[in-house]
Design a protein around this motif. Sequence first.
Motif, PDB file in Angstrom:
ATOM      1  N   ASN A 324     -50.902 -14.657  33.059  1.00 33.37           N
ATOM      2  CA  ASN A 324     -51.728 -13.564  31.810  1.00 33.37           C
ATOM      3  C   ASN A 324     -53.184 -14.159  33.688  1.00 33.37           C
ATOM      4  OD1 ASN A 324     -54.469 -13.494  31.753  1.00 33.37           O
ATOM      5  ND2 ASN A 324     -53.762 -13.431  29.398  1.00 33.37           N
ATOM      6  N   TYR A 325     -53.472 -12.773  34.341  1.00 38.63           N
ATOM      7  CA  TYR A 325     -54.302 -12.915  35.442  1.00 38.63           C
ATOM      8  C   TYR A 325     -55.421 -14.138  35.060  1.00 38.63           C
ATOM      9  CZ  TYR A 325     -57.558  -9.376  34.492  1.00 38.63           C
ATOM     10  OH  TYR A 325     -58.158  -8.441  33.957  1.00 38.63           O
ATOM     11  N   ARG A 326     -56.222 -13.924  34.023  1.00 38.70           N
ATOM     12  CA  ARG A 326     -57.433 -14.023  33.512  1.00 38.70           C
ATOM     13  C   ARG A 326     -56.990 -15.973  33.403  1.00 38.70           C
ATOM     14  NH1 ARG A 326     -60.393 -10.184  29.290  1.00 38.70           N
ATOM     15  NH2 ARG A 326     -60.036  -8.502  30.806  1.00 38.70           N
ATOM     16  N   TYR A 327     -56.424 -15.846  33.307  1.00 40.87           N
ATOM     17  CA  TYR A 327     -56.546 -17.516  32.906  1.00 40.87           C
ATOM     18  C   TYR A 327     -56.159 -18.081  33.738  1.00 40.87           C
ATOM     19  CZ  TYR A 327     -55.661 -16.576  28.211  1.00 40.87           C
ATOM     20  OH  TYR A 327     -55.620 -16.375  26.796  1.00 40.87           O
ATOM     21  N   LEU A 328     -54.893 -17.854  35.450  1.00 41.05           N
ATOM     22  CA  LEU A 328     -54.826 -17.877  36.402  1.00 41.05           C
ATOM     23  C   LEU A 328     -56.115 -17.597  37.130  1.00 41.05           C
ATOM     24  CD1 LEU A 328     -52.871 -19.172  38.796  1.00 41.05           C
ATOM     25  CD2 LEU A 328     -52.522 -16.934  38.845  1.00 41.05           C
ATOM     26  N   LEU A 329     -56.937 -16.875  37.447  1.00 45.50           N
ATOM     27  CA  LEU A 329     -58.147 -17.304  37.603  1.00 45.50           C
ATOM     28  C   LEU A 329     -58.781 -18.237  37.725  1.00 45.50           C
ATOM     29  CD1 LEU A 329     -58.444 -13.145  38.296  1.00 45.50           C
ATOM     30  CD2 LEU A 329     -58.446 -14.452  39.635  1.00 45.50           C
ATOM     31  N   ASP A 330     -58.821 -18.373  36.201  1.00 47.94           N
ATOM     32  CA  ASP A 330     -60.202 -18.965  35.149  1.00 47.94           C
ATOM     33  C   ASP A 330     -60.056 -20.630  36.064  1.00 47.94           C
ATOM     34  OD1 ASP A 330     -61.438 -17.528  34.202  1.00 47.94           O
ATOM     35  OD2 ASP A 330     -60.151 -17.747  31.997  1.00 47.94           O
TER      36      ASP A 330
END
Length: 370
Positions: A324-330
């Motif tokens: 999940n790109y949002r989780y990775l960016l977080d």
Amino acid sequence: MKATVERATLLRCLGHVQSVVERRNTIPILSNVLIEADGDGLRLMATDLDLQVVETIAATVASPGATTVSAHTLFDIARKLPEGAQVELAVANEKMTVVAGRARFSLATLKRDDFPVIAETDLPTAFTLPAATLRQLIDGTRFAISTEETRYYLNGIFLHVVDGTEPKLRAVATDGHRLARIEFDRPEGAGGMPDIIVPRKCVAEIRKLLDEADGDVAVSLSASKIRFKLGTATLTSKLIDGTFPDYSRVIPTANDKLLKIDVKSLSEGVDRVAAIATTEKTRAVKIALGRDKVTLSVTSPENGTAAEEVPADYTSPEFEVGFNYRYLLDILAQVGSDQVDIHLADAAAPTLIRTGDASNALYVLMPMRV
């Protein structure tokens, strides 16, 4: 009651206390802030029955007294008053008058005796933390706090002491998809403290107060409450009554594929290819690992495809994994270094992310099918 206070001082204090107050309340008194004038200052308090914030500010008190008035209304008034104004607060006939220059307001009040107060008795475990350490502890974990109310025991930060040759104070948060863990040397006085779960709202409110805090924060706690004292403010909160799961079982120890990559390049690359991900189903970014490079790609049935190649240090067998790109960016936003180590096993196993074996923080991210 009658007192005069500088507008900037009143506004800053109201900003701290009114954010605790819920916009909709079935109990009218909980919409109010308690104001007590005594000696050479004002004491303001707000609560939602689970969380309480108290702050003392300097003021010229002409006559002591106490009352409660709508927290959001008084905050909005203070916010719109001219800078540098002297604000006079006076109570008579169950009304509070607020006067600043040519502006005058008359507000309804409720009796001080009806205002609920969380007991302010001493709590058995007490220690101090530098404000910068507490900020780092919160920022390094709170993004992973679950918002799923059914698993209420995940709706906060798990704070506990890990004993050993070098005892640590450790904070953990997880929502089942990702896990964040950060630890610091155990502060003096924290030995033997109970394992506690600090609620999400308490975490948010103390983080706001830390924006203006320097020096040390006094922390005291029991099995059911925690209290933070910083500057002129004191925040007291009930804790989540539940058992945090054994998070150590999901931290991988045998991931044999190591990807070393520049944090900024990876973050910017993921952010760019994610521009076409507009729905829940398209939040997966596929990472194809090849020798000394990774290829990031996103596929959206509505918008098309996007891909970008990022240089990296990788010598293990090639394979693909999705996150999940949002989780990775977080997670990448909290890494705090130029390079990150990503330990992988396969496309279905939990991935470990950290900045070297000596790092005080680690993150676990579950993959997605791509």
